[in-house]
Design a protein around this motif. Structure first.
Motif, short mmCIF file in Angstrom:
data_model
loop_
_atom_site.label_atom_id
_atom_site.label_comp_id
_atom_site.label_asym_id
_atom_site.label_seq_id
_atom_site.Cartn_x
_atom_site.Cartn_y
_atom_site.Cartn_z
N PRO A 331 0.80 -1.27 0.15
CA PRO A 331 -0.15 0.13 0.16
C PRO A 331 0.74 1.04 -0.16
O PRO A 331 2.12 1.19 0.01
CB PRO A 331 -0.85 -0.19 1.40
N VAL A 332 0.19 2.44 -0.30
CA VAL A 332 0.74 3.67 -0.08
C VAL A 332 0.10 4.38 1.11
O VAL A 332 -1.09 4.11 1.60
CB VAL A 332 0.73 4.55 -1.37
N ALA A 333 0.84 5.54 1.73
CA ALA A 333 0.18 6.14 2.90
C ALA A 333 -0.43 7.44 2.34
O ALA A 333 -0.09 7.99 1.32
CB ALA A 333 1.38 6.77 3.60
N ALA A 334 -1.61 7.60 3.21
CA ALA A 334 -2.35 8.99 2.79
C ALA A 334 -1.70 10.13 3.38
O ALA A 334 -0.55 10.07 4.21
CB ALA A 334 -3.68 9.13 3.46
N ARG A 358 -13.23 5.52 -5.72
CA ARG A 358 -12.98 4.63 -4.50
C ARG A 358 -13.65 3.37 -4.77
O ARG A 358 -14.92 3.64 -5.39
CB ARG A 358 -13.61 5.37 -3.24
N SER A 359 -13.36 2.20 -4.39
CA SER A 359 -13.89 0.85 -4.32
C SER A 359 -15.21 0.64 -4.03
O SER A 359 -15.50 1.10 -2.89
CB SER A 359 -12.90 -0.02 -3.81
N GLY A 360 -16.02 0.13 -4.93
CA GLY A 360 -17.64 0.21 -4.50
C GLY A 360 -18.20 1.22 -4.78
O GLY A 360 -19.47 1.30 -4.96
N TRP A 389 -8.75 2.27 -3.78
CA TRP A 389 -8.97 3.04 -4.98
C TRP A 389 -8.69 2.37 -6.36
O TRP A 389 -7.73 1.60 -6.45
CB TRP A 389 -8.04 4.37 -5.14
N VAL A 390 -9.64 2.61 -7.06
CA VAL A 390 -9.45 2.09 -8.73
C VAL A 390 -9.09 3.01 -9.72
O VAL A 390 -9.80 3.95 -9.56
CB VAL A 390 -10.80 1.14 -8.88
N ASP A 405 -5.97 -1.38 -8.91
CA ASP A 405 -6.37 -0.61 -7.61
C ASP A 405 -5.22 -0.57 -6.55
O ASP A 405 -4.20 -1.32 -6.86
CB ASP A 405 -7.70 -1.46 -7.04
N VAL A 406 -5.33 0.43 -5.89
CA VAL A 406 -4.29 0.66 -4.84
C VAL A 406 -4.86 0.74 -3.45
O VAL A 406 -6.03 1.39 -3.56
CB VAL A 406 -3.19 1.97 -5.25
#
Length: 411
Positions: A331-334, A358-360, A389-390, A405-406
């Motif tokens: 993952p990456v950081a906000a 955002r997913s969904g 996120w896609v 996605d990430v």
């Protein structure tokens, strides 16, 4: 077996995931919304999704698969005559397995007495010989340095991910057993037993070896009893940059891994691992799709049509789509921008469209701006809130699409 820091609670999925799912730093899947369509829309009685707890040993999942197959095959044998009165033989199963599900399917067939139940095994992007991402997780280096606004963000994320992964038998069984380790500055590649990776427990390596050895011995034993009674087709891709080797520090005492060496693959599984050499033949069918999309209708439809009719699938199912998204390690950081690369020829003249959501929440998609920095190479810098996120890129003339996605984590 490595002990879990806290009790591992098993869960039993009811069916196939229909939205993006991810194991941070290891695997991702964009779901299976059109899998049934890809299989040729079989009858309700013929289509049986099998969900399993992927965190537990693939051997346990294989036994559970055997129990499910026995029940469903008995049921279908009682019903098949009403649908196919002129069938030439008794019903058997076609196993369609995505990702690590292929390890479960092959283990059931060769190690759990399932050979005579199957007509065909189809694997989609299966890591036949493991993943370097599993070694990074167990080494505590799944997230690159500098993934957050302060110096210790990556270290804290890696510590949490390693503690999580140490308790999952499936992660140990995914350690790479092909030549996936190289020393920085060198060219010779070794297996993980010849050149241990700092931080990866020896017990975990032992679990990986035992898992593969049991399968290999079963294949050898079964081969002595006669030809394999089922066909094998393995879908893979070599169109995307994929981690294929870990790079160890050259100096004494160093434990920090360098960036992975990239090679041809499907974005998750390198070609080296995708090869199903255990079959004794060449069952590979190379496509132009990423791992997460190998279970989609475009990638799978032609294969299934051929298999269900008893015909040999073609050697190439789809050419390259000519457009590739390349993300940083996940993952990456906000709170810190991250970069996405887009590769493709003449994209602006092909009506390039790029979006993220955002997913969904696909209805909330928003445009992404990519800027060219080299011929056929484009880059976007994003900063988003925590969540999955896609990102999707589409072009025409000819049509092409890539989606990835990430996971963005709060720090």
């Amino acid at each position: 077996m490595t002990r879990c820091p806290r009790p591992l609670t098993a869960w039993t999925p009811e069916g196939c995931s229909r939205s993006p799912t991810r194991s941070p730093g290891l695997l991702s899947c964009l779901g299976y919304p059109d899998l049934r369509t890809a299989l040729g829309d079989p009858l309700d009685a013929q289509f049986v999704p099998f969900g399993y707890d992927w965190r537990l040993s693939h051997r346990l999942a294989a036994r559970q698969l055997g129990e499910r197959v026995a029940r469903e095959l008995d049921r279908w044998r009682a019903e098949a005559g009403a649908h196919y009165p002129d069938r030439p033989d008794d019903p058997r199963v076609i196993l369609v397995c995505h990702g690590t599900g292929g390890l479960v399917g092959r283990h059931y067939l060769e190690c759990e007495g399932g050979r005579e139940t199957a007509r065909t095994l189809i694997t989609l992007g299966t890591p036949q010989q493991g993943l370097v991402q599993a070694a990074r997780l167990l080494a505590g280096q799944a997230v690159p340095d500098g993934a957050g606004p302060d110096g210790d963000v990556a270290a804290r994320l890696n510590e949490a991910l390693r503690a999580w992964a140490l308790g999952l038998p499936a992660i140990a069984e995914l350690l790479p057993l092909f030549r996936a380790v190289r020393v920085e500055g060198g060219t010779r590649e070794r297996v993980i037993t010849q050149r241990p990776v700092p931080g990866v427990p020896g017990e975990a390596v032992g679990q990986a070896l035992a898992f593969q050895e049991r399968f290999r011995l079963a294949c050898d034993r079964n081969a002595r009893s006669g030809p394999r009674p089922y066909a094998v087709h393995c879908l893979g891709s070599v169109d995307f940059p994929t981690p294929e080797a870990l790079v160890l520090p050259a100096g004494p005492g160093g434990e920090h891994l360098a960036d992975d060496l990239l090679g041809p693959g499907d974005g998750t599984v390198p070609r080296r691992s995708a090869l199903a050499d255990w079959t004794g033949t060449d069952p590979m069918l190379w496509t132009g799709f990423r791992n997460a999309d190998l279970a989609s209708a475009p990638a799978l439809r032609d294969t299934m049509r051929a298999v269900r009719r008893g015909l040999p699938p073609g050697e190439t199912l789809a050419g390259p789509e000519g457009i590739v998204l390349h993300f940083p390690r996940d993952p990456v950081a906000a709170g810190r921008p991250f970069v996405i690369d887009l590769l493709g020829h003449d994209l602006p003249q092909r009506d390039l469209r790029t979006f993220m959501w955002r997913s969904g929440r696909v209805r909330e998609k928003q445009p992404v701006v990519f800027r060219q920095y080299e011929p056929d190479r484009y880059r976007a810098e994003l900063e988003v809130t925590p969540g999955r996120w896609v990102v999707e890129a589409l072009v025409d003339r000819p049509k092409g699409r890539d989606r990835k996605d990430v996971t963005v984590v709060a720090v």
